[in-house]
Design an enzyme around this catalytic site. Structure first.
Site, PDB file in Angstrom:
ATOM      1  N   VAL A 177      49.854 -40.809  66.579  1.00  0.00           N
ATOM      2  CA  VAL A 177      49.391 -40.751  67.975  1.00  0.00           C
ATOM      3  C   VAL A 177      47.971 -41.327  68.088  1.00  0.00           C
ATOM      4  CG1 VAL A 177      49.016 -39.265  69.986  1.00  0.00           C
ATOM      5  CG2 VAL A 177      50.844 -38.704  68.361  1.00  0.00           C
ATOM      6  N   LYS A 209      50.670 -28.572  70.114  1.00  0.00           N
ATOM      7  CA  LYS A 209      51.384 -27.420  70.706  1.00  0.00           C
ATOM      8  C   LYS A 209      51.174 -26.158  69.911  1.00  0.00           C
ATOM      9  CE  LYS A 209      53.650 -30.809  68.807  1.00  0.00           C
ATOM     10  NZ  LYS A 209      54.795 -31.636  68.739  1.00  0.00           N
ATOM     11  N   VAL A 222      53.758 -31.001  75.182  1.00  0.00           N
ATOM     12  CA  VAL A 222      55.177 -30.698  75.453  1.00  0.00           C
ATOM     13  C   VAL A 222      55.861 -31.944  76.003  1.00  0.00           C
ATOM     14  CG1 VAL A 222      56.799 -29.246  76.718  1.00  0.00           C
ATOM     15  CG2 VAL A 222      54.613 -28.290  75.983  1.00  0.00           C
ATOM     16  N   ILE A 241      56.585 -37.166  79.085  1.00  0.00           N
ATOM     17  CA  ILE A 241      57.051 -36.600  80.368  1.00  0.00           C
ATOM     18  C   ILE A 241      55.947 -35.725  80.971  1.00  0.00           C
ATOM     19  CG2 ILE A 241      58.776 -35.130  81.483  1.00  0.00           C
ATOM     20  CD1 ILE A 241      60.685 -35.736  79.180  1.00  0.00           C
ATOM     21  N   GLY A 261      58.012 -42.007  63.354  1.00  0.00           N
ATOM     22  CA  GLY A 261      56.831 -41.252  63.818  1.00  0.00           C
ATOM     23  C   GLY A 261      57.167 -40.107  64.743  1.00  0.00           C
ATOM     24  N   GLU A 287      57.181 -33.957  62.845  1.00  0.00           N
ATOM     25  CA  GLU A 287      55.882 -33.351  62.546  1.00  0.00           C
ATOM     26  C   GLU A 287      55.516 -33.649  61.097  1.00  0.00           C
ATOM     27  OE1 GLU A 287      53.887 -31.481  64.872  1.00  0.00           O
ATOM     28  OE2 GLU A 287      55.340 -32.586  66.044  1.00  0.00           O
ATOM     29  N   LYS A 341      56.849 -25.122  72.342  1.00  0.00           N
ATOM     30  CA  LYS A 341      56.869 -25.841  73.619  1.00  0.00           C
ATOM     31  C   LYS A 341      57.433 -24.969  74.741  1.00  0.00           C
ATOM     32  CE  LYS A 341      57.089 -30.381  71.469  1.00  0.00           C
ATOM     33  NZ  LYS A 341      57.991 -31.368  70.867  1.00  0.00           N
TER      34      LYS A 341
HETATM   35  P1  NAP Z   1      49.955 -37.596  61.870  1.00  0.00           P
HETATM   36  O1  NAP Z   1      50.603 -38.924  61.954  1.00  0.00           O
HETATM   37  O2  NAP Z   1      50.238 -36.705  60.732  1.00  0.00           O
HETATM   38  O3  NAP Z   1      48.390 -37.852  61.990  1.00  0.00           O
HETATM   39  C1  NAP Z   1      47.431 -36.838  61.832  1.00  0.00           C
HETATM   40  C2  NAP Z   1      46.116 -37.508  61.503  1.00  0.00           C
HETATM   41  O4  NAP Z   1      45.117 -36.513  61.455  1.00  0.00           O
HETATM   42  C3  NAP Z   1      46.138 -38.223  60.174  1.00  0.00           C
HETATM   43  O5  NAP Z   1      45.517 -39.464  60.326  1.00  0.00           O
HETATM   44  C4  NAP Z   1      45.347 -37.297  59.255  1.00  0.00           C
HETATM   45  O6  NAP Z   1      44.556 -37.973  58.316  1.00  0.00           O
HETATM   46  C5  NAP Z   1      44.388 -36.665  60.242  1.00  0.00           C
HETATM   47  N1  NAP Z   1      43.957 -35.352  59.788  1.00  0.00           N
HETATM   48  C6  NAP Z   1      44.732 -34.243  59.591  1.00  0.00           C
HETATM   49  N2  NAP Z   1      43.961 -33.215  59.192  1.00  0.00           N
HETATM   50  C7  NAP Z   1      42.691 -33.671  59.130  1.00  0.00           C
HETATM   51  C8  NAP Z   1      41.452 -33.097  58.804  1.00  0.00           C
HETATM   52  N3  NAP Z   1      41.363 -31.826  58.407  1.00  0.00           N
HETATM   53  N4  NAP Z   1      40.340 -33.854  58.880  1.00  0.00           N
HETATM   54  C9  NAP Z   1      40.415 -35.144  59.268  1.00  0.00           C
HETATM   55  N5  NAP Z   1      41.569 -35.771  59.591  1.00  0.00           N
HETATM   56  C10 NAP Z   1      42.689 -35.027  59.516  1.00  0.00           C
HETATM   57  O7  NAP Z   1      50.282 -36.743  63.198  1.00  0.00           O
HETATM   58  P2  NAP Z   1      50.706 -37.287  64.625  1.00  0.00           P
HETATM   59  O8  NAP Z   1      52.175 -37.493  64.636  1.00  0.00           O
HETATM   60  O9  NAP Z   1      49.795 -38.366  65.074  1.00  0.00           O
HETATM   61  O10 NAP Z   1      50.457 -35.959  65.496  1.00  0.00           O
HETATM   62  C11 NAP Z   1      49.171 -35.554  65.887  1.00  0.00           C
HETATM   63  C12 NAP Z   1      49.305 -34.382  66.863  1.00  0.00           C
HETATM   64  O11 NAP Z   1      50.054 -34.794  67.995  1.00  0.00           O
HETATM   65  C13 NAP Z   1      50.041 -33.155  66.303  1.00  0.00           C
HETATM   66  O12 NAP Z   1      49.509 -32.005  66.868  1.00  0.00           O
HETATM   67  C14 NAP Z   1      51.479 -33.370  66.788  1.00  0.00           C
HETATM   68  O13 NAP Z   1      52.211 -32.168  66.873  1.00  0.00           O
HETATM   69  C15 NAP Z   1      51.196 -33.937  68.165  1.00  0.00           C
HETATM   70  N6  NAP Z   1      52.261 -34.734  68.736  1.00  0.00           N
HETATM   71  C16 NAP Z   1      52.867 -35.689  67.998  1.00  0.00           C
HETATM   72  C17 NAP Z   1      53.872 -36.450  68.574  1.00  0.00           C
HETATM   73  C18 NAP Z   1      54.601 -37.504  67.789  1.00  0.00           C
HETATM   74  O14 NAP Z   1      55.612 -37.987  68.296  1.00  0.00           O
HETATM   75  N7  NAP Z   1      54.142 -37.898  66.610  1.00  0.00           N
HETATM   76  C19 NAP Z   1      54.242 -36.232  69.908  1.00  0.00           C
HETATM   77  C20 NAP Z   1      53.586 -35.239  70.645  1.00  0.00           C
HETATM   78  C21 NAP Z   1      52.588 -34.488  70.042  1.00  0.00           C
HETATM   79  P3  NAP Z   1      45.177 -38.625  56.979  1.00  0.00           P
HETATM   80  O15 NAP Z   1      46.019 -39.735  57.492  1.00  0.00           O
HETATM   81  O16 NAP Z   1      43.974 -39.071  56.290  1.00  0.00           O
HETATM   82  O17 NAP Z   1      45.966 -37.559  56.309  1.00  0.00           O
HETATM   83  N1  HSE Z   2      57.843 -33.604  66.355  1.00  0.00           N
HETATM   84  C1  HSE Z   2      57.846 -33.567  67.775  1.00  0.00           C
HETATM   85  C2  HSE Z   2      59.228 -33.897  68.287  1.00  0.00           C
HETATM   86  C3  HSE Z   2      56.853 -34.547  68.318  1.00  0.00           C
HETATM   87  O1  HSE Z   2      60.037 -34.413  67.511  1.00  0.00           O
HETATM   88  O2  HSE Z   2      59.523 -33.614  69.454  1.00  0.00           O
HETATM   89  C4  HSE Z   2      56.697 -34.468  69.826  1.00  0.00           C
HETATM   90  O3  HSE Z   2      56.122 -33.257  70.210  1.00  0.00           O
END
Ligand code: NAP
Ligand code: HSE
Length: 423
Positions: A11, A101, A127, A131, A182, A185, A200
């Protein structure tokens, strides 16, 4: 307006790239430019585009102490250190936008109290990805008495079930693809075991029904046990299996749950495929509404995050608006008070009295059966699928206990809600 982004994963990268490339568009929307001045990362060895690398830091305290940073965008995931960093940023007078979340579901009300005048805590992306459901509940639907929310709110599990249904993919291959795209989680068991969907629906129910819902009060069942046999059985019963999150207002209080659910073909939620999410809302005077769109992945989620950033930036310039999250616990109906129809798949010994013993176990628990089918018979074992009549959870558990003890039953292989609404 200077902002900092914590986390440069799926993200975070999309958010930074979009803000960098759409400067003019956002200037026209806000009346001033938005600039990502600092980015918090963890792994020093990760390859990042040079333009992003130049703004990275490993020191969160530098960001929190920087008076020029007005908005902190938390995209780390996980509970800690995300929660503490959000709290520190709010205490420092910054606005916070988050997609987390877990933090909002567990600590949202306490955190929202830390926002200083003129600063916001916004979490539209937490959430259903892209949307706009949070704002719709908090603002556009605020004049309604809401009655029910049913949603597909986890993109990963919907993607897996869709791939298994449409392409005959294996569970493992579909999960691998969802992770590569991507959607999953960092800890995919959060998706598979329904924790993500529980968080959620807790957030949605808290906003919709006006009392904070504790995540531990939500009954949950994940999708790990669903096999191609269940998918074929669902098809024979005229439906598809979806992971449905439910929240219903009843005269006694709220009922909440997340479980795989048989949805009849033709129902709007039956057609929601891949990482799409959909949320059905019923209330007075609005009637019925369905929100549908991309529920996971970098692009969709960045849309919601950037919307929040622009909103937080506007409110800093033209006056703050505090987001009031309810603090009192929501009145919940104890788990299992309502009756549902259930689908079960059992493996039985291939013996003449096996079916009779199964029927006896249900009869003794007072559970009626709507259908019994035998889709498979392999090597001395028979697979049967059953759909019960309206059954309270306690009755179902009594029957399941008797089945586990029965010499006829080799295994209970899956349990799915056969109807979305209580019957
Ligand atoms: P991700 O790809 O795992 O990215 C998380 C990033 O945060 C990574 O770059 C990680 O660094 C960094 N990070 C984690 N802990 C850290 C720390 N203690 N200090 C510094 N950097 C740290 O996760 P994501 O999919 O982008 O999701 C991020 C958030 O958005 C989560 O809360 C997730 O639930 C939410 N979300 C995700 C989606 C989705 O579709 N992916 C949709 C809605 C909401 P490293 O790369 O160096 O490990
Ligand atoms: N892991 C979550 C999902 C990301 O699959 O819905 C979006 O919140």
């Amino acid at each position: 307006m200077r902002i900092a982004v914590l986390g440069l994963g799926t993200v975070g990268r999309h958010v930074v790239a979009a803000i960098d490339s759409e400067r003019e568009l956002f200037r026209s929307r806000l009346g001033e430019e938005i600039e990502v001045s600092r980015i918090l990362v963890r792994d020093p060895d990760k390859k990042r585009p040079q333009s992003m690398q130049d703004r990275t830091t490993f020191a969160a305290e530098e960001i929190l102490a920087d008076p020029d940073v007005e908005i902190v965008v938390e995209l780390l995931g996980g509970f800690e250190p995300a929660r503490s960093l959000i709290e520190a940023a709010l205490k420092a007078g910054k606005s916070v936008v988050t997609a987390n979340k877990e933090v909002i579901a567990r600590a949202g009300p306490a955190l929202s109290l830390q926002a200083q005048p003129g600063a916001d805590l916004l979490f539209e992306a937490a959430v259903a990805g892209g949307i706009p459901i949070i704002r719709s509940l908090q603002e556009s639907l605020a004049g309604n008495r809401l009655q029910a929310i049913y949603g597909i709110v986890n993109g990963t599990t919907n993607f897996i079930l869709s791939r298994m249904q449409q392409a005959g993919a294996s569970f493992a291959d579909a999960l691998e693809e969802a992770t590569r795209l991507g959607y999953a989680e960092a800890e995919p068991s959060d998706d598979l075991d329904a924790l993500d969907a529980v968080r959620k629906i807790s957030i949605l129910a808290s906003l919709a029904f006006g009392g904070w819902v504790d995540v531990d009060a939500v009954a949950k069942e994940g999708i790990r046990n669903i096999t191609e046999v269940d998918i074929a059985e669902a098809r024979s019963l005229g439906g598809v299996i979806k992971l449905i999150a439910r929240a219903e207002a009843t005269p006694e209080g709220l009922t909440l749950g997340v479980s795989p659910t048989l949805i009849p073909l033709g129902h709007p939620l039956a057609d929601v495929q891949g990482a799409q999410n959909a949320i059905y809302v019923r209330g007075e005077p609005i009637g019925e509404l369905i929100f549908q769109g991309p529920g996971a992945g970098g692009p969709a989620t960045s849309s919601a995050v950037i919307g929040d950033i622009i909103d937080a930036a506007r409110s800093r310039r033209v006056g703050g608006r505090s987001v009031a999250l309810p603090r009192e616990p929501a009145p919940l109906v104890p788990l299992g008070r309502h009756a549902h129809a259930y689908y079960l798949r059992l493996r039985l010994r291939d013996e003449p009295d096996a079916l009779a013993l199964v029927a006896q176990a249900f009869a003794r628990a007072g559970v009626t059966l709507r259908s019994v089918r035998q889709p498979m018979h392999l090597g001395g074992a028979a697979t049967i699928s059953l759909v019960t009549g309206p059954t309270r959870r306690a009755q179902l558990e009594e029957a399941r206990l008797a089945l586990r003890r029965s010499p006829a039953v080799l295994a209970e292989e899956s349990l799915i809600l056969a109807e979305m609404e209580p019957v």
